[in-house]
Scaffold this motif. Structure first.
Motif, PDB file in Angstrom:
ATOM      1  N   THR A   5       0.943  -1.244   0.150  1.00 56.41           N
ATOM      2  CA  THR A   5       0.196  -0.383   0.172  1.00 56.41           C
ATOM      3  C   THR A   5       0.871   1.452   0.050  1.00 56.41           C
ATOM      4  N   ASP A   6       1.724   1.031   0.726  1.00 55.45           N
ATOM      5  CA  ASP A   6       2.750   1.935   1.391  1.00 55.45           C
ATOM      6  C   ASP A   6       3.306   2.756  -0.900  1.00 55.45           C
ATOM      7  N   ALA A   9       0.640   4.041  -2.959  1.00 53.36           N
ATOM      8  CA  ALA A   9       0.518   6.156  -2.215  1.00 53.36           C
ATOM      9  C   ALA A   9       1.981   5.759  -2.544  1.00 53.36           C
ATOM     10  N   ARG A  10       2.811   5.798  -2.480  1.00 53.54           N
ATOM     11  CA  ARG A  10       4.743   6.496  -3.533  1.00 53.54           C
ATOM     12  C   ARG A  10       4.279   6.781  -5.176  1.00 53.54           C
ATOM     13  N   LEU A  12       2.456   6.861  -6.879  1.00 53.21           N
ATOM     14  CA  LEU A  12       0.828   8.009  -7.382  1.00 53.21           C
ATOM     15  C   LEU A  12       1.259   8.901  -7.405  1.00 53.21           C
ATOM     16  N   SER A  13       1.665   9.147  -6.417  1.00 53.67           N
ATOM     17  CA  SER A  13       2.425  10.799  -5.907  1.00 53.67           C
ATOM     18  C   SER A  13       3.275  10.782  -6.663  1.00 53.67           C
ATOM     19  N   ARG A  18      -3.676  12.119  -7.833  1.00 55.33           N
ATOM     20  CA  ARG A  18      -4.582  11.659  -6.095  1.00 55.33           C
ATOM     21  C   ARG A  18      -4.757  10.474  -5.760  1.00 55.33           C
ATOM     22  N   GLN A  19      -4.399  10.284  -4.066  1.00 54.25           N
ATOM     23  CA  GLN A  19      -5.080   8.706  -3.433  1.00 54.25           C
ATOM     24  C   GLN A  19      -6.223   8.147  -3.992  1.00 54.25           C
ATOM     25  N   THR A  20      -6.494   7.670  -4.402  1.00 50.00           N
ATOM     26  CA  THR A  20      -7.932   6.691  -4.541  1.00 50.00           C
ATOM     27  C   THR A  20      -8.333   5.322  -4.374  1.00 50.00           C
ATOM     28  N   ARG A  23      -7.493   4.038  -8.440  1.00 45.48           N
ATOM     29  CA  ARG A  23      -6.346   4.726  -8.336  1.00 45.48           C
ATOM     30  C   ARG A  23      -5.394   3.294  -7.908  1.00 45.48           C
ATOM     31  N   ARG A  24      -5.495   3.311  -7.077  1.00 45.44           N
ATOM     32  CA  ARG A  24      -4.962   2.551  -6.161  1.00 45.44           C
ATOM     33  C   ARG A  24      -5.444   0.755  -6.551  1.00 45.44           C
TER      34      ARG A  24
END
Length: 144
Positions: A5-6, A9-10, A12-13, A18-20, A23-24
């Motif tokens: 998950t981390d 998130a990285r 996408l960032s 944005r984190q959705t 998207r994840r």
């Protein structure tokens, strides 16, 4: 937060997204895929009720951001595969061969196989390169 998950998130960032949940989810599905997937195949792996329009908007934004690339074959089905880590919105570095298995119909990114150099005639300028080989993948090879 779990490592995967981390990592999502990285990623996408780093691509300015944005984190959705969608998207994840899409990124996780494509990152874990052994072969290129169609939008329908991706949708089947997402939670029930995922909005199809949101899915295709996500795929478009991922492609524009350099997270994924389209895989072209002789059918009318568009397939997607994760890009290499060096790709960005400004530059894709996915100049590799794709392989379509004529038995299972899966399309594999052969990242270790570069597209051969092609010398174009004068007054021709390529803006993209697609290279597709067809045959039988290792999973479909007869035992022997």
């Amino acid at each position: 937060m779990p490592a995967s998950t981390d990592r999502l998130a990285r990623t996408l960032s780093q691509h300015g997204l944005r984190q959705t949940p969608v998207r994840r989810g899409v990124l996780e599905v494509l990152a874990g895929a052994a072969f290129a997937l169609s939008g329908s195949e991706i949708e089947q792996q997402l939670p029930a009720g995922t909005d199809r329009i949101t899915l295709y908007r996500t795929l478009k934004s991922f492609e524009e951001s350099g997270l994924i690339h389209r895989v072209i074959d002789s059918s009318d089905v568009v397939r997607y595969a994760a890009c290499s880590i060096e790709c960005s919105a400004e530059a894709h570095f996915d100049n590799h061969v794709h392989f379509k298995c004529t038995t299972c119909q899966h399309i594999y990114c052969l990242n270790q196989v570069a597209i051969p150099a092609v010398t174009l005639p004068a007054q021709f300028q390529a803006v993209s390169r697609d290279y597709l080989l067809a045959g039988v993948c290792r999973e479909c090879q007869p035992a022997g």
